[in-house]
Design a protein around this motif. Structure first.
Motif, PDB file in Angstrom:
ATOM      1  N   PRO A  73       0.818  -1.206   0.000  1.00 17.65           N
ATOM      2  CA  PRO A  73       0.000   0.000   0.000  1.00 17.65           C
ATOM      3  C   PRO A  73       0.859   1.266   0.000  1.00 17.65           C
ATOM      4  O   PRO A  73       1.956   1.290   0.569  1.00 17.65           O
ATOM      5  CB  PRO A  73      -0.795  -0.101   1.304  1.00 17.65           C
ATOM      6  CG  PRO A  73      -0.788  -1.556   1.648  1.00 17.65           C
ATOM      7  CD  PRO A  73       0.522  -2.079   1.136  1.00 17.65           C
ATOM      8  N   LEU A  74       0.361   2.292  -0.658  1.00 20.54           N
ATOM      9  CA  LEU A  74       1.057   3.572  -0.696  1.00 20.54           C
ATOM     10  C   LEU A  74       1.302   4.061   0.728  1.00 20.54           C
ATOM     11  O   LEU A  74       0.429   3.962   1.587  1.00 20.54           O
ATOM     12  CB  LEU A  74       0.221   4.595  -1.472  1.00 20.54           C
ATOM     13  CG  LEU A  74       0.929   5.888  -1.842  1.00 20.54           C
ATOM     14  CD1 LEU A  74       2.098   5.609  -2.779  1.00 20.54           C
ATOM     15  CD2 LEU A  74      -0.036   6.846  -2.506  1.00 20.54           C
ATOM     16  N   GLY A  75       2.491   4.555   0.980  1.00 19.34           N
ATOM     17  CA  GLY A  75       2.848   5.035   2.312  1.00 19.34           C
ATOM     18  C   GLY A  75       3.594   4.016   3.148  1.00 19.34           C
ATOM     19  O   GLY A  75       4.047   4.330   4.249  1.00 19.34           O
ATOM     20  N   PRO A  98      12.735   1.730  -2.875  1.00 22.39           N
ATOM     21  CA  PRO A  98      11.367   1.483  -3.323  1.00 22.39           C
ATOM     22  C   PRO A  98      10.864   2.625  -4.207  1.00 22.39           C
ATOM     23  O   PRO A  98      11.343   3.757  -4.123  1.00 22.39           O
ATOM     24  CB  PRO A  98      10.563   1.431  -2.028  1.00 22.39           C
ATOM     25  CG  PRO A  98      11.571   1.138  -0.971  1.00 22.39           C
ATOM     26  CD  PRO A  98      12.842   1.778  -1.422  1.00 22.39           C
ATOM     27  N   LEU A  99       9.897   2.313  -5.053  1.00 19.83           N
ATOM     28  CA  LEU A  99       9.279   3.306  -5.934  1.00 19.83           C
ATOM     29  C   LEU A  99       7.839   3.547  -5.508  1.00 19.83           C
ATOM     30  O   LEU A  99       7.080   2.591  -5.319  1.00 19.83           O
ATOM     31  CB  LEU A  99       9.281   2.819  -7.385  1.00 19.83           C
ATOM     32  CG  LEU A  99      10.629   2.633  -8.042  1.00 19.83           C
ATOM     33  CD1 LEU A  99      10.467   1.899  -9.368  1.00 19.83           C
ATOM     34  CD2 LEU A  99      11.275   3.983  -8.268  1.00 19.83           C
ATOM     35  N   ASP A 100       7.469   4.812  -5.360  1.00 23.82           N
ATOM     36  CA  ASP A 100       6.075   5.170  -5.066  1.00 23.82           C
ATOM     37  C   ASP A 100       5.351   5.442  -6.370  1.00 23.82           C
ATOM     38  O   ASP A 100       5.873   6.145  -7.244  1.00 23.82           O
ATOM     39  CB  ASP A 100       6.013   6.422  -4.191  1.00 23.82           C
ATOM     40  CG  ASP A 100       6.488   6.163  -2.776  1.00 23.82           C
ATOM     41  OD1 ASP A 100       6.423   5.004  -2.323  1.00 23.82           O
ATOM     42  OD2 ASP A 100       6.921   7.120  -2.108  1.00 23.82           O
ATOM     43  N   PHE A 101       4.152   4.896  -6.503  1.00 25.35           N
ATOM     44  CA  PHE A 101       3.294   5.152  -7.654  1.00 25.35           C
ATOM     45  C   PHE A 101       1.974   5.728  -7.159  1.00 25.35           C
ATOM     46  O   PHE A 101       0.967   5.035  -7.095  1.00 25.35           O
ATOM     47  CB  PHE A 101       3.062   3.858  -8.447  1.00 25.35           C
ATOM     48  CG  PHE A 101       4.266   3.381  -9.191  1.00 25.35           C
ATOM     49  CD1 PHE A 101       4.563   3.873 -10.449  1.00 25.35           C
ATOM     50  CD2 PHE A 101       5.120   2.459  -8.617  1.00 25.35           C
ATOM     51  CE1 PHE A 101       5.681   3.443 -11.138  1.00 25.35           C
ATOM     52  CE2 PHE A 101       6.237   2.015  -9.299  1.00 25.35           C
ATOM     53  CZ  PHE A 101       6.522   2.512 -10.557  1.00 25.35           C
ATOM     54  N   HIS A 108       0.356   2.565  -5.173  1.00 25.47           N
ATOM     55  CA  HIS A 108       1.075   1.544  -4.418  1.00 25.47           C
ATOM     56  C   HIS A 108       2.562   1.858  -4.377  1.00 25.47           C
ATOM     57  O   HIS A 108       3.037   2.778  -5.019  1.00 25.47           O
ATOM     58  CB  HIS A 108       0.847   0.159  -5.032  1.00 25.47           C
ATOM     59  CG  HIS A 108       1.414   0.019  -6.415  1.00 25.47           C
ATOM     60  ND1 HIS A 108       0.795   0.528  -7.529  1.00 25.47           N
ATOM     61  CD2 HIS A 108       2.543  -0.566  -6.862  1.00 25.47           C
ATOM     62  CE1 HIS A 108       1.518   0.265  -8.612  1.00 25.47           C
ATOM     63  NE2 HIS A 108       2.595  -0.403  -8.228  1.00 25.47           N
ATOM     64  N   VAL A 109       3.283   1.056  -3.615  1.00 28.82           N
ATOM     65  CA  VAL A 109       4.740   1.096  -3.528  1.00 28.82           C
ATOM     66  C   VAL A 109       5.247  -0.188  -4.148  1.00 28.82           C
ATOM     67  O   VAL A 109       4.725  -1.269  -3.858  1.00 28.82           O
ATOM     68  CB  VAL A 109       5.206   1.205  -2.058  1.00 28.82           C
ATOM     69  CG1 VAL A 109       6.719   1.106  -1.955  1.00 28.82           C
ATOM     70  CG2 VAL A 109       4.703   2.475  -1.427  1.00 28.82           C
ATOM     71  N   GLU A 110       6.263  -0.104  -5.020  1.00 28.43           N
ATOM     72  CA  GLU A 110       6.894  -1.282  -5.596  1.00 28.43           C
ATOM     73  C   GLU A 110       8.307  -1.399  -5.077  1.00 28.43           C
ATOM     74  O   GLU A 110       9.043  -0.416  -5.038  1.00 28.43           O
ATOM     75  CB  GLU A 110       6.937  -1.200  -7.134  1.00 28.43           C
ATOM     76  CG  GLU A 110       5.649  -1.571  -7.777  1.00 28.43           C
ATOM     77  CD  GLU A 110       5.758  -1.638  -9.282  1.00 28.43           C
ATOM     78  OE1 GLU A 110       6.867  -1.900  -9.816  1.00 28.43           O
ATOM     79  OE2 GLU A 110       4.722  -1.414  -9.920  1.00 28.43           O
ATOM     80  N   VAL A 111       8.683  -2.628  -4.717  1.00 25.53           N
ATOM     81  CA  VAL A 111       9.990  -2.874  -4.145  1.00 25.53           C
ATOM     82  C   VAL A 111      10.609  -4.096  -4.834  1.00 25.53           C
ATOM     83  O   VAL A 111       9.978  -5.157  -4.878  1.00 25.53           O
ATOM     84  CB  VAL A 111       9.880  -3.146  -2.622  1.00 25.53           C
ATOM     85  CG1 VAL A 111      11.250  -3.344  -2.009  1.00 25.53           C
ATOM     86  CG2 VAL A 111       9.108  -2.037  -1.926  1.00 25.53           C
ATOM     87  N   ALA A 112      11.818  -3.940  -5.351  1.00 24.54           N
ATOM     88  CA  ALA A 112      12.533  -5.072  -5.947  1.00 24.54           C
ATOM     89  C   ALA A 112      13.099  -5.921  -4.822  1.00 24.54           C
ATOM     90  O   ALA A 112      13.694  -5.407  -3.871  1.00 24.54           O
ATOM     91  CB  ALA A 112      13.637  -4.582  -6.869  1.00 24.54           C
ATOM     92  N   LEU A 113      12.911  -7.245  -4.941  1.00 20.25           N
ATOM     93  CA  LEU A 113      13.370  -8.190  -3.915  1.00 20.25           C
ATOM     94  C   LEU A 113      14.284  -9.233  -4.539  1.00 20.25           C
ATOM     95  O   LEU A 113      14.178  -9.534  -5.721  1.00 20.25           O
ATOM     96  CB  LEU A 113      12.187  -8.911  -3.281  1.00 20.25           C
ATOM     97  CG  LEU A 113      11.093  -8.056  -2.654  1.00 20.25           C
ATOM     98  CD1 LEU A 113       9.955  -8.937  -2.169  1.00 20.25           C
ATOM     99  CD2 LEU A 113      11.646  -7.221  -1.524  1.00 20.25           C
ATOM    100  N   GLN A 114      15.148  -9.794  -3.701  1.00 18.77           N
ATOM    101  CA  GLN A 114      16.044 -10.852  -4.157  1.00 18.77           C
ATOM    102  C   GLN A 114      16.299 -11.834  -3.020  1.00 18.77           C
ATOM    103  O   GLN A 114      16.513 -11.424  -1.874  1.00 18.77           O
ATOM    104  CB  GLN A 114      17.371 -10.253  -4.622  1.00 18.77           C
ATOM    105  CG  GLN A 114      18.395 -11.266  -5.047  1.00 18.77           C
ATOM    106  CD  GLN A 114      19.626 -10.609  -5.626  1.00 18.77           C
ATOM    107  OE1 GLN A 114      19.598 -10.137  -6.741  1.00 18.77           O
ATOM    108  NE2 GLN A 114      20.693 -10.526  -4.843  1.00 18.77           N
TER     109      GLN A 114
END
Length: 118
Positions: A73-75, A98-101, A108-114
């Motif tokens: 969720p955003l925030g 992270p990137l906020d959209f 939403h917030v997008e986060v790259a994971l590994q």
């Protein structure tokens, strides 16, 4: 309702390094981690990847690198030093910032994971 919105039903846990403390020898060490639950999330394969998203290192080791994208969720406060734990126990490192959209139909917030195993 978008497909991503329909999938955002998972509760993840942000595992954040705790404040530094002194050990018995007086040296600074990481304190116990803070665990922050976040509801209405989804962990999915990266864009453009249809089946799986892992690679294996072929240098006589058994290392497997798996990449995913977290939709939150955003925030949601996610930091580059955090780790993300899913309900099934998988533990991923956050890659980059992270990137906020905020201006999309599904803010939403997008986060790259590994995840690296082996």
């Amino acid at each position: 309702m978008s497909l991503i919105h329909a999938r955002m039903s998972e509760t993840i846990t942000i595992v954040r390094p705790g404040p530094r403390v002194r050990d018995s020898a007086g040296s600074w060490v990481a304190g116990p981690p803070d665990e922050i639950p976040v509801e209405r999330c989804a962990v999915m394969s990266p864009y453009g990847v249809t089946v799986g998203s892992s690679s294996e290192t072929h240098d006589a080791s058994q290392t497997v690198v798996t990449r995913r994208v977290l939709f939150a969720p955003l925030g949601t406060d996610v930091r580059p030093t955090d780790r993300i734990r899913r309900e099934n126990g998988e533990l991923f490192d956050v890659i980059g910032r992270p990137l906020d959209f905020p201006l999309t139909s599904l803010a939403h917030v997008e986060v790259a994971l590994q995840e690296v195993t082996g």
